[in-house]
Design a protein around this motif. Structure first.
Motif, PDB file in Angstrom:
ATOM      1  N   SER A 195      -5.950   0.320  -8.660  1.00  0.00           N
ATOM      2  CA  SER A 195      -4.837   1.126  -9.167  1.00  0.00           C
ATOM      3  C   SER A 195      -4.592   0.794 -10.632  1.00  0.00           C
ATOM      4  O   SER A 195      -4.641  -0.371 -11.031  1.00  0.00           O
ATOM      5  N   ARG A 239       1.455   4.172  -2.976  1.00  0.00           N
ATOM      6  CA  ARG A 239       1.317   5.614  -2.731  1.00  0.00           C
ATOM      7  C   ARG A 239       2.506   6.377  -3.311  1.00  0.00           C
ATOM      8  O   ARG A 239       2.349   7.462  -3.870  1.00  0.00           O
ATOM      9  N   GLN A 250     -10.261   5.514  -6.123  1.00  0.00           N
ATOM     10  CA  GLN A 250     -10.898   5.087  -4.880  1.00  0.00           C
ATOM     11  C   GLN A 250     -12.038   4.112  -5.164  1.00  0.00           C
ATOM     12  O   GLN A 250     -12.937   4.390  -5.947  1.00  0.00           O
ATOM     13  N   VAL A 298      -4.449   5.920  -8.558  1.00  0.00           N
ATOM     14  CA  VAL A 298      -5.271   5.163  -7.609  1.00  0.00           C
ATOM     15  C   VAL A 298      -6.699   5.696  -7.683  1.00  0.00           C
ATOM     16  O   VAL A 298      -6.940   6.869  -7.419  1.00  0.00           O
ATOM     17  N   ALA A 307       2.055   6.454  -7.014  1.00  0.00           N
ATOM     18  CA  ALA A 307       0.981   7.386  -7.364  1.00  0.00           C
ATOM     19  C   ALA A 307       1.477   8.823  -7.272  1.00  0.00           C
ATOM     20  O   ALA A 307       1.182   9.661  -8.131  1.00  0.00           O
ATOM     21  N   PHE A 308       2.256   9.118  -6.236  1.00  0.00           N
ATOM     22  CA  PHE A 308       2.800  10.469  -6.065  1.00  0.00           C
ATOM     23  C   PHE A 308       3.745  10.828  -7.206  1.00  0.00           C
ATOM     24  O   PHE A 308       3.777  11.974  -7.664  1.00  0.00           O
ATOM     25  N   ARG A 321       0.826  -1.201   0.000  1.00  0.00           N
ATOM     26  CA  ARG A 321       0.000   0.000   0.000  1.00  0.00           C
ATOM     27  C   ARG A 321       0.869   1.264   0.000  1.00  0.00           C
ATOM     28  O   ARG A 321       0.609   2.211  -0.758  1.00  0.00           O
ATOM     29  N   GLU A 322       1.901   1.270   0.832  1.00  0.00           N
ATOM     30  CA  GLU A 322       2.776   2.445   0.897  1.00  0.00           C
ATOM     31  C   GLU A 322       3.586   2.596  -0.385  1.00  0.00           C
ATOM     32  O   GLU A 322       3.829   3.719  -0.857  1.00  0.00           O
TER      33      GLU A 322
END
Length: 215
Positions: free
Chosen positions: A70, A54, A66, A64, A57-58, A50-51
């Motif tokens: 993804s 992220r 919601q 991602v 995605a950044f 999950r991290e």
């Protein structure tokens, strides 16, 4: 120590996922495996996955959605483009602005909506409040104004390119404002560009934009 270990695991997961993307494991626009599936494939925990997602995605590689999952956004790491932009010379930055920003503003004169114009007027008003004051505050407002100018062209690709490039523009602007006296006539060009948009005059808008870039 546990934080360092966790961060290291996330970095390893990011590297593994980047490697899979580079190898073409997934196609652009394809939905990526779920967190449990990736965790099983990589032999790591779901939290680490999950991290890692992220981080991707950044950086712009992954989108991602919601409640949906993804998706692979691009196979070219935008971070590399940002790093390349950061190394460009002042002259290269100026040339890029002429090609990207001035042409986008020309399109904006043809495509902008009343909502765009209202947003631009508000952004310009905020910039004016800081032009003779705090440099950081002005630069932030000015970049927002220029981003909205490009956004008014209603071309998502141009908007995204300028969003990445705006860091270079901000650095150059900050340097100029701290090294030479501030010129009201230069700031007034912003309002003249906005007037050209309101008059639906793309040639004048581009000409004023190029004058501003060279100022």
């Amino acid at each position: 120590m546990s934080q360092l270990t966790k961060r290291s695991l996330v970095e390893q997961a990011v590297d593994q996922l980047r490697d899979q993307i580079a190898k073409g494991t997934w196609q652009v626009g394809q939905r990526l495996p779920t967190e449990p599936e990736l965790a099983s494939d990589l032999g790591i925990s779901r939290n680490t996955v999950r991290e890692a997602m992220r981080v991707l995605a950044f950086s712009g590689l992954v989108e991602v959605r919601q409640g949906d999952g993804s998706y692979l956004r691009t196979v070219q790491d935008p971070l590399q483009a940002v790093q390349a932009m950061a190394r460009c010379t002042v002259e290269h930055a100026r040339e890029t602005r002429h090609i990207l920003e001035a042409e986008a503003i020309g399109l904006a004169a043809l495509r902008c909506t009343e909502h765009d114009l209202r947003e631009l007027r508000q952004a310009l008003l905020q910039s004016g409040e800081h032009f003779h004051g705090d440099v950081d505050a002005y630069v932030a407002c000015d970049i927002q104004f220029h981003q909205r100018l490009v956004d008014a062209a209603h071309n998502p690709a141009l908007s995204e390119l300028y969003r990445y490039f705006s860091g270079v523009v901000a650095a150059a602007l900050q340097h100029n404002m701290t090294s030479v006296p501030r010129c009201q006539a230069t700031f007034d060009l912003h309002g003249q560009i906005l007037d050209a948009l309101e008059q639906r005059d793309p040639q004048r808008a581009k000409r004023l934009s190029r004058t501003l870039i060279e100022s």
